[in-house]
Design an enzyme around this catalytic site. Structure first.
Site, PDB file in Angstrom:
ATOM      1  N   LYS A 176      -3.913  10.479   5.463  1.00  0.00           N
ATOM      2  CA  LYS A 176      -3.462   9.749   6.641  1.00  0.00           C
ATOM      3  C   LYS A 176      -2.409  10.628   7.325  1.00  0.00           C
ATOM      4  CE  LYS A 176      -4.055   6.676   2.984  1.00  0.00           C
ATOM      5  NZ  LYS A 176      -5.435   6.335   3.099  1.00  0.00           N
ATOM      6  N   ASP A 233      16.586  10.587  -8.257  1.00  0.00           N
ATOM      7  CA  ASP A 233      18.048  10.731  -8.221  1.00  0.00           C
ATOM      8  C   ASP A 233      18.631  10.568  -6.825  1.00  0.00           C
ATOM      9  OD1 ASP A 233      18.228  11.121 -10.953  1.00  0.00           O
ATOM     10  OD2 ASP A 233      18.120  13.305 -10.817  1.00  0.00           O
ATOM     11  N   ASP A 288       0.991  17.418  19.547  1.00  0.00           N
ATOM     12  CA  ASP A 288       1.403  18.658  20.201  1.00  0.00           C
ATOM     13  C   ASP A 288       1.762  19.720  19.170  1.00  0.00           C
ATOM     14  OD1 ASP A 288       0.846  17.361  22.553  1.00  0.00           O
ATOM     15  OD2 ASP A 288       2.917  16.840  22.984  1.00  0.00           O
ATOM     16  N   HIS A 292      -9.297  11.159   2.425  1.00  0.00           N
ATOM     17  CA  HIS A 292      -8.470   9.966   2.268  1.00  0.00           C
ATOM     18  C   HIS A 292      -7.097  10.136   2.913  1.00  0.00           C
ATOM     19  CE1 HIS A 292      -5.979   7.047  -0.202  1.00  0.00           C
ATOM     20  NE2 HIS A 292      -7.017   6.279   0.090  1.00  0.00           N
ATOM     21  N   LYS A 326       3.222   4.453  -1.111  1.00  0.00           N
ATOM     22  CA  LYS A 326       3.264   5.403  -2.223  1.00  0.00           C
ATOM     23  C   LYS A 326       4.574   6.180  -2.081  1.00  0.00           C
ATOM     24  CE  LYS A 326      -1.382   5.340  -0.802  1.00  0.00           C
ATOM     25  NZ  LYS A 326      -1.709   3.943  -0.957  1.00  0.00           N
ATOM     26  N   HIS A 347       0.819  -1.213   0.000  1.00  0.00           N
ATOM     27  CA  HIS A 347       0.000   0.000   0.000  1.00  0.00           C
ATOM     28  C   HIS A 347       0.859   1.272   0.000  1.00  0.00           C
ATOM     29  CE1 HIS A 347      -3.262   2.589   2.007  1.00  0.00           C
ATOM     30  NE2 HIS A 347      -3.846   2.126   0.914  1.00  0.00           N
TER      31      HIS A 347
END
Length: 458
Positions: free
Chosen positions: A378, A210, A383, A376, A205, A203
């Site tokens: 995450k 470089d 703090d 969507h 991404k 899952h």
């Protein structure tokens, strides 16, 4: 003769069911999953042996061997100034926070992909690209063309996609990339057998350019991530760009997966020099870990909070450890907020999430439903100095079934940007009240409780 043959087949299936149930008893990761598999394999092997073959196997010997060989050898890890509350996460990952980063918060699809495409266009040596989903649509074809152009310019381009997440990706999309010099492969946890394993998906991404800049977050390659596909549009998501030493950690994470699939490492670059002031710890988690790293990440982040912990997730299906951590945070006076969708993309998950939201609300957690479209992202804010952006959802699939990656940042300026972003999100949200559950029709409430039975698979 025919009846005898049928009887023999049934007997064989039940023997195989007993053997499979014994395997499930020994190797299934959760008690709930163990009970479910053992019962159905013993009672209905005719219907469940084949699904168990594709869903139940959870051993990663080959992957583990490759992965552990590549793990950094930095034990014991010493916490620096301000890092003590996250010492458990450093020990779990086997590496410290890297110092010296320049970061860019990328809010939503347009900003994210404009930054990624600009970086791809500047690549001179290597491109490492990994997404859970590639679609053959407007954004997907734009990505395809960008990768082909760099490959034609002599850049080494390596692409990983998840075979299940990208199940509808047509063969000609992949073949066009290969014909143009792009090395592209689907991810599988078993190189030689069971390549159609439906659980244990990759899952992550990750884009590394470089070896000096990287991107990580929640967006995949598809028009819906640009907010172009109703009814979930506009799509709310977050990514980030990293420049500095932690890029090497993301490069190595990609390399682990690439070497497992291909048998050879991708082109690698040395760790880049410091390029700023932020400290970054790369959190890699997955079912090959000895512990449930995804769940422990949330528990550690919640326990680290002294003043506030703000979370945003598309799927709010916390396990018992995360639920307990949230309750304890409320009891010690922490401002605990969770941003979740108002619209479902998976109805079973949404039903279970609604019930979990009701229980969290009773424990003192404040929950908000994002109104404009589907959320969507995450993201975690702890703090005033710590924030995380990545791919880990707050559900069992991310906790124990998927390979995930998140960047945990210690930097007041970056945390302030995340705070401003989340305040804007909360301003566009409706706070959840107890009547959401209590006033729901009886059958809908029953459906919520039934959906919760599937928590280990959601």
């Amino acid at each position: 003769m025919t009846l005898s043959l049928i009887g023999s087949v049934i007997l064989l299936l039940h023997v195989l069911g007993v053997l499979a149930a014994a395997h499930a008893l020994m190797y299934t990761r959760t008690p709930q999953g163990t009970i479910a598999w053992v019962l159905v394999l013993l009672l209905l092997p005719e219907l469940t042996l084949l699904p168990y073959l594709f869903l139940g196997a959870s051993r990663f010997r080959g992957y583990l061997h490759t992965h552990h060989r590549a793990l950094p050898r930095e034990h014991p890890v010493t916490a620096g100034d301000g890092e003590g509350r996250y010492a458990a996460l450093m020990a779990m990952q086997g590496r410290p926070f890297r110092a010296g980063h320049r970061l860019r918060l990328l809010i939503d699809g347009d900003a994210t992909f404009e930054a990624i495409f600009a970086a791809i266009a500047e690549a001179r040596h290597t491109l490492l690209v990994q997404f859970f989903i590639f679609h053959d649509d407007g954004l997907g074809r734009r990505m395809q063309q960008a990768l082909l152009e760099r490959a034609a310019a002599g850049v080494r381009v390596c692409v990983l996609y998840d075979g299940v997440g990208s199940h509808d990706l047509p063969r000609h999309y992949v073949e066009t990339l290969r014909a143009g010099g792009v090395a592209i492969h689907p991810f599988a946890t078993h190189r030689w057998r069971n390549r159609f394993q439906l659980n244990f998906r990759n899952h992550r991404k990750i884009v590394v350019v470089d070896g000096v800049r990287a991107f990580i977050g929640g967006l995949n390659v598809g028009d819906e991530y640009l907010g172009l596909k109703p009814p979930l549009a506009p799509w709310r998501d977050t990514h980030m760009e990293i420049r500095g030493p932690a890029v090497a950690d993301l490069q190595q994470l990609f390399a682990d997966d690439w070497q497992w699939i291909t048998g050879a490492p991708p082109p690698l670059h040395p760790s880049p020099a410091a390029d700023g002031d932020a400290r970054v710890l790369t959190i890699a988690s997955g079912p090959a870990d000895a512990q449930e790293t995804g769940s422990l990440f949330f528990v550690a982040a919640i326990n680290a909070a002294r003043r506030r912990i703000w979370l945003t997730t598309p799927y709010f299906v916390p396990d018992s450890a995360v639920r307990a951590a949230l309750r304890l945070a409320v009891l010690r006076g922490v401002d605990v907020r969770v941003l979740i969708p108002a619209r479902p993309d998976h109805r079973t998950v949404f039903l279970a999430s609604t019930l979990h939201a009701h229980h969290a609300l009773r424990a003192g957690v404040r929950l908000f439903r994002y109104q404009p479209g589907f959320v969507h992202q995450k993201v975690v804010l702890v703090d005033d100095e710590c924030a995380a952006v990545g791919s880990i959802n707050l559900d069992s699939r991310s906790f124990r079934l998927n390979f995930e990656a998140t960047a945990l940042v210690l930097d007041r300026d970056f945390a302030a940007q995340v705070e401003a972003m989340l305040r804007a999100d909360f301003a566009r949200s409706r706070e959840v009240e107890s009547r959401e559950y209590l006033d729901a029709p009886y059958l809908r409430r029953v459906a919520m409780h039934v959906a919760r039975l599937f928590d280990p698979l959601l």
